[in-house]
Write an enzyme that holds these catalytic residues in place. Structure first.
Site, PDB file in Angstrom:
ATOM      1  N   ASP A   1      -5.325  10.203  -3.834  1.00 50.57           N
ATOM      2  CA  ASP A   1      -5.569  11.470  -4.249  1.00 50.57           C
ATOM      3  C   ASP A   1      -4.520  12.474  -4.080  1.00 50.57           C
ATOM      4  O   ASP A   1      -4.124  13.429  -4.954  1.00 50.57           O
ATOM      5  CB  ASP A   1      -6.986  12.230  -3.694  1.00 50.57           C
ATOM      6  CG  ASP A   1      -6.985  11.871  -2.206  1.00 50.57           C
ATOM      7  OD1 ASP A   1      -6.319  11.155  -1.519  1.00 50.57           O
ATOM      8  OD2 ASP A   1      -7.436  12.867  -1.372  1.00 50.57           O
ATOM      9  N   LEU A   2      -3.797  12.598  -3.003  1.00 46.85           N
ATOM     10  CA  LEU A   2      -2.819  13.404  -2.453  1.00 46.85           C
ATOM     11  C   LEU A   2      -1.539  13.214  -3.509  1.00 46.85           C
ATOM     12  O   LEU A   2      -1.103  14.243  -3.962  1.00 46.85           O
ATOM     13  CB  LEU A   2      -2.272  13.283  -1.275  1.00 46.85           C
ATOM     14  CG  LEU A   2      -3.232  13.421  -0.203  1.00 46.85           C
ATOM     15  CD1 LEU A   2      -2.654  12.893   1.223  1.00 46.85           C
ATOM     16  CD2 LEU A   2      -3.984  14.606  -0.149  1.00 46.85           C
TER      17      LEU A   2
ATOM     18  N   ASP B   1       2.287   1.366  12.539  1.00 47.58           N
ATOM     19  CA  ASP B   1       2.783   0.132  12.032  1.00 47.58           C
ATOM     20  C   ASP B   1       2.882  -0.695  13.358  1.00 47.58           C
ATOM     21  O   ASP B   1       3.176  -2.002  13.152  1.00 47.58           O
ATOM     22  CB  ASP B   1       3.931   0.192  11.276  1.00 47.58           C
ATOM     23  CG  ASP B   1       3.597   0.676   9.680  1.00 47.58           C
ATOM     24  OD1 ASP B   1       2.394   0.751   9.579  1.00 47.58           O
ATOM     25  OD2 ASP B   1       4.657   1.054   9.085  1.00 47.58           O
TER      26      ASP B   1
ATOM     27  N   CYS C   1      -2.060  -3.788   2.395  1.00 47.83           N
ATOM     28  CA  CYS C   1      -2.927  -4.375   3.605  1.00 47.83           C
ATOM     29  C   CYS C   1      -4.158  -3.125   3.553  1.00 47.83           C
ATOM     30  O   CYS C   1      -4.288  -2.134   3.306  1.00 47.83           O
ATOM     31  CB  CYS C   1      -2.225  -3.817   4.698  1.00 47.83           C
ATOM     32  SG  CYS C   1      -0.778  -4.996   5.081  1.00 47.83           S
TER      33      CYS C   1
ATOM     34  N   LYS D   1      12.036  -2.407   4.683  1.00 48.86           N
ATOM     35  CA  LYS D   1      11.009  -2.525   3.764  1.00 48.86           C
ATOM     36  C   LYS D   1      10.627  -1.327   3.216  1.00 48.86           C
ATOM     37  O   LYS D   1      10.633  -1.119   1.850  1.00 48.86           O
ATOM     38  CB  LYS D   1       9.552  -3.439   4.244  1.00 48.86           C
ATOM     39  CG  LYS D   1       8.597  -3.388   3.141  1.00 48.86           C
ATOM     40  CD  LYS D   1       7.264  -4.043   3.543  1.00 48.86           C
ATOM     41  CE  LYS D   1       6.346  -3.626   4.499  1.00 48.86           C
ATOM     42  NZ  LYS D   1       5.399  -2.788   3.921  1.00 48.86           N
ATOM     43  N   ASN D   2      10.145  -0.610   4.068  1.00 46.89           N
ATOM     44  CA  ASN D   2       9.505   0.796   3.491  1.00 46.89           C
ATOM     45  C   ASN D   2      10.607   1.745   2.985  1.00 46.89           C
ATOM     46  O   ASN D   2      10.105   3.089   2.788  1.00 46.89           O
ATOM     47  CB  ASN D   2       8.607   1.381   4.664  1.00 46.89           C
ATOM     48  CG  ASN D   2       7.207   0.574   4.831  1.00 46.89           C
ATOM     49  OD1 ASN D   2       6.986  -0.408   4.085  1.00 46.89           O
ATOM     50  ND2 ASN D   2       6.460   0.772   6.058  1.00 46.89           N
TER      51      ASN D   2
ATOM     52  N   ARG E   1       5.373 -10.638   3.291  1.00 43.71           N
ATOM     53  CA  ARG E   1       5.391  -9.343   2.492  1.00 43.71           C
ATOM     54  C   ARG E   1       6.340  -8.418   3.197  1.00 43.71           C
ATOM     55  O   ARG E   1       7.027  -7.569   2.713  1.00 43.71           O
ATOM     56  CB  ARG E   1       4.109  -8.566   2.377  1.00 43.71           C
ATOM     57  CG  ARG E   1       3.131  -9.398   1.246  1.00 43.71           C
ATOM     58  CD  ARG E   1       1.967  -8.510   1.103  1.00 43.71           C
ATOM     59  NE  ARG E   1       2.240  -7.185   1.082  1.00 43.71           N
ATOM     60  CZ  ARG E   1       1.599  -5.979   1.650  1.00 43.71           C
ATOM     61  NH1 ARG E   1       0.421  -6.490   2.629  1.00 43.71           N
ATOM     62  NH2 ARG E   1       1.996  -5.075   1.579  1.00 43.71           N
TER      63      ARG E   1
ATOM     64  N   ARG F   1      -7.574   3.698   1.260  1.00 41.17           N
ATOM     65  CA  ARG F   1      -6.307   4.391   1.093  1.00 41.17           C
ATOM     66  C   ARG F   1      -6.082   4.845  -0.258  1.00 41.17           C
ATOM     67  O   ARG F   1      -5.599   4.224  -1.349  1.00 41.17           O
ATOM     68  CB  ARG F   1      -5.291   3.086   1.201  1.00 41.17           C
ATOM     69  CG  ARG F   1      -5.258   2.261   2.741  1.00 41.17           C
ATOM     70  CD  ARG F   1      -4.225   1.302   2.744  1.00 41.17           C
ATOM     71  NE  ARG F   1      -2.846   1.901   2.997  1.00 41.17           N
ATOM     72  CZ  ARG F   1      -1.758   0.973   3.047  1.00 41.17           C
ATOM     73  NH1 ARG F   1      -1.821  -0.199   2.957  1.00 41.17           N
ATOM     74  NH2 ARG F   1      -0.720   1.846   3.330  1.00 41.17           N
TER      75      ARG F   1
HETATM   76  C1  EPZ Z   1       2.962   4.015   4.481  1.00 43.31           C
HETATM   77  O1  EPZ Z   1       1.815   3.721   3.772  1.00 43.31           O
HETATM   78  C2  EPZ Z   1       3.868   2.553   5.071  1.00 43.31           C
HETATM   79  N1  EPZ Z   1       3.778   1.881   3.789  1.00 43.31           N
HETATM   80  C3  EPZ Z   1       2.739   1.953   5.911  1.00 43.31           C
HETATM   81  O2  EPZ Z   1       3.199   0.781   6.256  1.00 43.31           O
HETATM   82  C4  EPZ Z   1       2.380   2.795   7.086  1.00 43.31           C
HETATM   83  O3  EPZ Z   1       1.474   2.487   8.003  1.00 43.31           O
HETATM   84  C5  EPZ Z   1       2.022   4.123   6.769  1.00 43.31           C
HETATM   85  O4  EPZ Z   1       3.190   4.923   5.651  1.00 43.31           O
HETATM   86  C6  EPZ Z   1       1.925   5.322   7.642  1.00 43.31           C
HETATM   87  O5  EPZ Z   1       3.229   5.309   8.479  1.00 43.31           O
HETATM   88  C7  EPZ Z   1       4.952   2.040   2.874  1.00 43.31           C
HETATM   89  O6  EPZ Z   1       5.711   2.797   3.448  1.00 43.31           O
HETATM   90  C8  EPZ Z   1       5.077   1.283   1.977  1.00 43.31           C
HETATM   91  P1  EPZ Z   1       0.184   7.490   4.217  1.00 43.31           P
HETATM   92  P2  EPZ Z   1       1.287   4.960   3.102  1.00 43.31           P
HETATM   93  O7  EPZ Z   1       0.142   8.103   2.904  1.00 43.31           O
HETATM   94  O8  EPZ Z   1       2.226   5.699   2.427  1.00 43.31           O
HETATM   95  C9  EPZ Z   1      -4.274   8.933   3.958  1.00 43.31           C
HETATM   96  C10 EPZ Z   1       3.316  -1.556   6.787  1.00 43.31           C
HETATM   97  O9  EPZ Z   1       2.801  -2.434   7.543  1.00 43.31           O
HETATM   98  N2  EPZ Z   1      -4.086   9.274   2.517  1.00 43.31           N
HETATM   99  O10 EPZ Z   1       1.108   8.178   5.076  1.00 43.31           O
HETATM  100  O11 EPZ Z   1       0.257   4.460   2.141  1.00 43.31           O
HETATM  101  C11 EPZ Z   1      -4.253   7.261   4.139  1.00 43.31           C
HETATM  102  O12 EPZ Z   1      -5.519   6.654   3.839  1.00 43.31           O
HETATM  103  C12 EPZ Z   1       2.681  -0.410   5.895  1.00 43.31           C
HETATM  104  O13 EPZ Z   1       4.822  -1.659   6.276  1.00 43.31           O
HETATM  105  C13 EPZ Z   1      -5.145   9.822   1.768  1.00 43.31           C
HETATM  106  O14 EPZ Z   1      -6.071  10.204   2.315  1.00 43.31           O
HETATM  107  O15 EPZ Z   1       0.553   5.861   4.305  1.00 43.31           O
HETATM  108  C14 EPZ Z   1      -4.275   7.227   5.647  1.00 43.31           C
HETATM  109  O16 EPZ Z   1      -5.185   7.329   6.442  1.00 43.31           O
HETATM  110  C15 EPZ Z   1       1.260  -0.628   6.221  1.00 43.31           C
HETATM  111  N3  EPZ Z   1      -4.731  10.048   0.466  1.00 43.31           N
HETATM  112  C16 EPZ Z   1      -3.075   8.592   6.011  1.00 43.31           C
HETATM  113  O17 EPZ Z   1      -3.295   9.387   4.561  1.00 43.31           O
HETATM  114  C17 EPZ Z   1      -3.503   9.847  -0.059  1.00 43.31           C
HETATM  115  O18 EPZ Z   1      -3.292  10.305  -1.194  1.00 43.31           O
HETATM  116  C18 EPZ Z   1      -1.655   8.199   5.881  1.00 43.31           C
HETATM  117  O19 EPZ Z   1      -1.093   7.291   4.619  1.00 43.31           O
HETATM  118  C19 EPZ Z   1      -2.486   9.207   0.772  1.00 43.31           C
HETATM  119  C20 EPZ Z   1      -2.901   8.853   1.981  1.00 43.31           C
END
Ligand code: EPZ
Length: 435
Positions: free
Chosen positions: A126-127, A307, A118, A24-25, A399, A123
């Site tokens: 900003d980055l 995950d 989820c 999926k991802n 999903r 979430r």
């Molecule tokens: C991806 O989410 C995956 N989703 C998630 O899988 C997975 O849990 C996550 O990466 C971590 O491995 C998809 O690929 C669609 P992140 P993502 O940006 O990209 C913080 C599943 O079950 N952050 O790496 O949203 C954030 O809050 C899903 O398949 C900011 O602060 O994760 C978190 O604490 C759930 N600002 C951390 O970074 C930002 O702009 C990591 O999030 C972005 C993220």
């Protein structure tokens, strides 16, 4: 309104072989990236998930033509005409934000709202937005919408404060058609990022270092379409291994990439599961009694994936001894714990730490999936529990899992998906059970 539930009969040992679904991802960002190509893209091994259909809806709304047939997606970018993603589609999943980079790359504009997905604590995006600004994008808010425009999208040196998966993907996708070179440091290294880069390079992009901490993208004039097979889903693969660890039996998963799963497989080994690996196959013998794992910490790849945290929680609920998990990636990812307690588990959560004291057995209960992986974890726990469980909240499972019940049943499990009407809510037959 009718709601669907899954009745899972616990205690059936799992046996057999399945081919694991596409990731999926990986499929979702690649579908978004296909908009950067001037010609048609054909993707294989695309899982049939509501998130994939949501991505397809967004592409069609933007004027592309996306058709999903069996496990292939055919995406023709010729008619692209809109630069705005409707709020309802943004809310459908987190990956709606994956269209930001490609839309800026292709159209130099993108209007969107905050993505859904989820609920795992805050979430923010900003980055993603900060990185786009560094590449020359002007961003303003207007009537609850985030309006992004770029007169001149250019490469930049972007140090990420944390290795965000989504931000890394968006930056790569915005950079492939930008002017000049982008150097991204502290990039996320998840295998799905390497898969996205491999797809884009096949279309003519110039990306190096994907899967490492520093990614360099040299902008090119245009990309052409291609055919591409999406990588296997390492989280779905781990789910089926955990189902077998909970229920007992022996399963074989084919079409996997075991090298992408090393940290999670090592935890299953530490818990006493016997694993065999032969090329793209993973065998698990769940016949042994489970033992606790002293300390597990979720980390960005190559660490233990967040995950899979809920899934290992379910496995360790009946392991001999006390295990401790620290969730470092998301602030609030223990919603499954309350449900496991209803099944008789002994788990205490304090902040980001969960202490699991294994109990001899779980019992069936009325359960609700609160998020995607938490829901899968409950199904695994139910597979190993005594008696029947009823799982609600199946929209979460849909999903991320391509026909969960059918796959589970093909391994010898017993799960029956049925619709119940509003008048039957709360009358699933288990409500008198002492939980
Ligand atoms: C991806 O989410 C995956 N989703 C998630 O899988 C997975 O849990 C996550 O990466 C971590 O491995 C998809 O690929 C669609 P992140 P993502 O940006 O990209 C913080 C599943 O079950 N952050 O790496 O949203 C954030 O809050 C899903 O398949 C900011 O602060 O994760 C978190 O604490 C759930 N600002 C951390 O970074 C930002 O702009 C990591 O999030 C972005 C993220």
């Amino acid at each position: 309104m009718a709601e669907e539930i899954l009745r899972i009969t616990g205690g059936q040992k799992l046996r057999g072989e399945i081919t694991v679904q596409g990731a999926k991802n990986s499929a979702l960002p690649i579908m978004a990236a296909s908009m950067l190509c001037s010609g048609e893209t054909v993707l294989y091994n695309v899982p049939r998930l509501t998130d994939v259909y949501a991505a397809s809806r967004i592409l069609n709304h933007l004027g592309l033509r996306c058709k999903i047939e069996a496990s292939a997606a055919v995406i023709n970018p010729a008619g692209i005409s809109s630069a705005e993603i409707p709020d309802a589609d943004m809310r459908a999943m987190r990956s709606s934000v994956m269209f930001l980079g490609p839309m800026l790359g292709r159209l130099k504009q993108c209007v969107l709202t905050m993505p859904g997905g989820c609920e795992l604590g805050p979430r923010p995006i900003d980055l993603h937005l900060d990185a786009m600004r560094q590449m020359g994008v002007q961003i303003r808010e207007s009537q609850g919408k985030i309006v992004c425009t770029a007169e001149h999208l250019h490469g930049a040196r972007i140090p990420l404060p944390i290795p965000s998966v989504g931000a890394t993907e968006n930056i790569i996708m915005a950079a492939v058609l930008a002017d000049g070179e982008t150097v991204l440091t502290n990039a996320a290294r998840e295998p799905e990022i390497s898969d996205l880069a491999a797809f884009l390079n096949r279309c003519g992009a110039r990306i190096s270092g994907a899967g490492e901490g520093t990614v360099t993208v040299s902008g090119v004039e245009s990309l052409h379409g291609t055919e591409y097979t999406v990588m296997p889903d390492r989280i779905a693969a781990f789910t089926w291994l955990c189902a077998c660890a909970c229920a007992g039996g022996t399963v074989c998963l084919s079409g996997t990439a075991p090298r992408d799963m090393e940290s999670s497989l090592s935890v299953l080994r530490a818990a006493g599961c016997r694993l065999g690996i032969c090329r793209d196959r993973i065998y698990l013998d769940g016949g042994q009694s489970l033992r606790s794992v002293r300390y597990i910490r979720t980390m960005p790849y190559p660490g233990f994936p967040t995950d899979t945290q809920a899934l290992i929680c379910a496995v360790l609920s009946t392991a001999h001894g006390t295990s401790m998990i620290e969730e470092t990636v998301f602030e609030s990812r223990y919603k499954h714990v309350g449900e496991l307690l209803r099944m008789g588990a002994d788990i205490r959560v304090s902040g980001r730490t969960a202490v699991i004291t294994g109990v001899p057995a779980l019992h069936g209960a009325e359960l609700r999936a609160m998020d995607l992986r938490g829901g899968a974890a409950l199904a695994c726990a139910a597979a190993g529990a005594e008696g029947e469980s009823v799982l609600r909240g199946l929209t979460h499972l849909d999903r991320g899992y391509d026909n969960f019940a059918e796959t589970f049943n093909s391994l010898g499990g017993i799960a029956k998906r049925t619709a119940i009407s509003a008048s039957e809510h709360g009358k699933t037959g288990l409500e008198k059970r002492k939980c």
